[in-house]
Design an enzyme around this catalytic site. Structure first.
Site, PDB file in Angstrom:
ATOM      1  N   CYS A 196      -7.529   1.567   3.491  1.00  0.00           N
ATOM      2  CA  CYS A 196      -8.600   2.278   2.931  1.00  0.00           C
ATOM      3  C   CYS A 196      -8.597   3.695   2.929  1.00  0.00           C
ATOM      4  CB  CYS A 196     -10.036   1.441   3.202  1.00  0.00           C
ATOM      5  SG  CYS A 196      -9.702  -0.114   2.075  1.00  0.00           S
TER       6      CYS A 196
ATOM      7  N   HIS B  92     -14.902   6.077 -12.973  1.00  0.00           N
ATOM      8  CA  HIS B  92     -13.500   6.240 -13.093  1.00  0.00           C
ATOM      9  C   HIS B  92     -13.740   7.560 -12.825  1.00  0.00           C
ATOM     10  CE1 HIS B  92     -13.255   3.575 -16.037  1.00  0.00           C
ATOM     11  NE2 HIS B  92     -11.637   3.956 -16.085  1.00  0.00           N
TER      12      HIS B  92
ATOM     13  N   GLU C 236     -17.872  -4.032  -4.195  1.00  0.00           N
ATOM     14  CA  GLU C 236     -16.975  -3.721  -4.140  1.00  0.00           C
ATOM     15  C   GLU C 236     -15.526  -4.790  -4.502  1.00  0.00           C
ATOM     16  OE1 GLU C 236     -16.136  -0.037  -0.619  1.00  0.00           O
ATOM     17  OE2 GLU C 236     -14.139  -2.513   0.098  1.00  0.00           O
TER      18      GLU C 236
END
Length: 149
Positions: free
Chosen positions: A25, A75, A136
């Protein structure tokens, strides 16, 4: 009158990177987030009110969450503004990408704290934020509860 909890669910796509993290990550990547927002209040008892029987109109709750969270984060790519990712953010912005710089590590845990504060500030006085769940992945999520805070 009884207190009632109602929940509205949302989804949005957001990218992020965790600076200093010791796993995958640390790389820029994205998630299809699912957000559940639960508020609590008493149904309106005035039968002359167009919202009679409602705690809050789902449309009103949707407007708040869309304006504060979904429309902002959808986005977008989120970076901690206090990391070297600031250089990448600057370049992406110059290429007309939607970048959000925050003053925290953009983990689900920290995002849910940020979202709770934003939503609480917009709710009517008689409506309390009860909980937020930010999912998530299908198996990983962070939750915020008013009773814990």
């Amino acid at each position: 009158m009884s207190n009632i909890r109602i929940t509205k669910q949302f989804s949005f796509e957001t990218g992020h990177a965790l600076y200093g993290y010791d796993g995958k990550c640390k790389n820029v990547h994205g998630h299809s987030y699912k957000l559940s927002v639960t508020v609590m209040g008493q149904p309106i008892t005035d039968n002359s009110n167009v919202k009679y029987g409602m705690v809050i109109d789902f449309t009103d709750l949707k407007k708040i969450v869309k304006e504060e969270i979904v429309d902002v984060f959808d986005h977008a790519t989120v970076f901690n503004k206090n990391t070297p990712h600031i250089e990448l953010a600057k370049e992406l912005k110059e290429r007309d990408h939607h970048v959000i710089l925050v003053d925290y590590q953009p983990t689900s845990e920290m995002m849910v704290i940020d979202f709770a504060a934003k939503i609480k500030n917009r709710l009517p006085e008689n409506i309390k934020l009860h909980a937020i769940k930010l999912q998530e992945t299908d198996t990983s999520f962070a939750e915020w509860f008013a009773s814990d805070n």
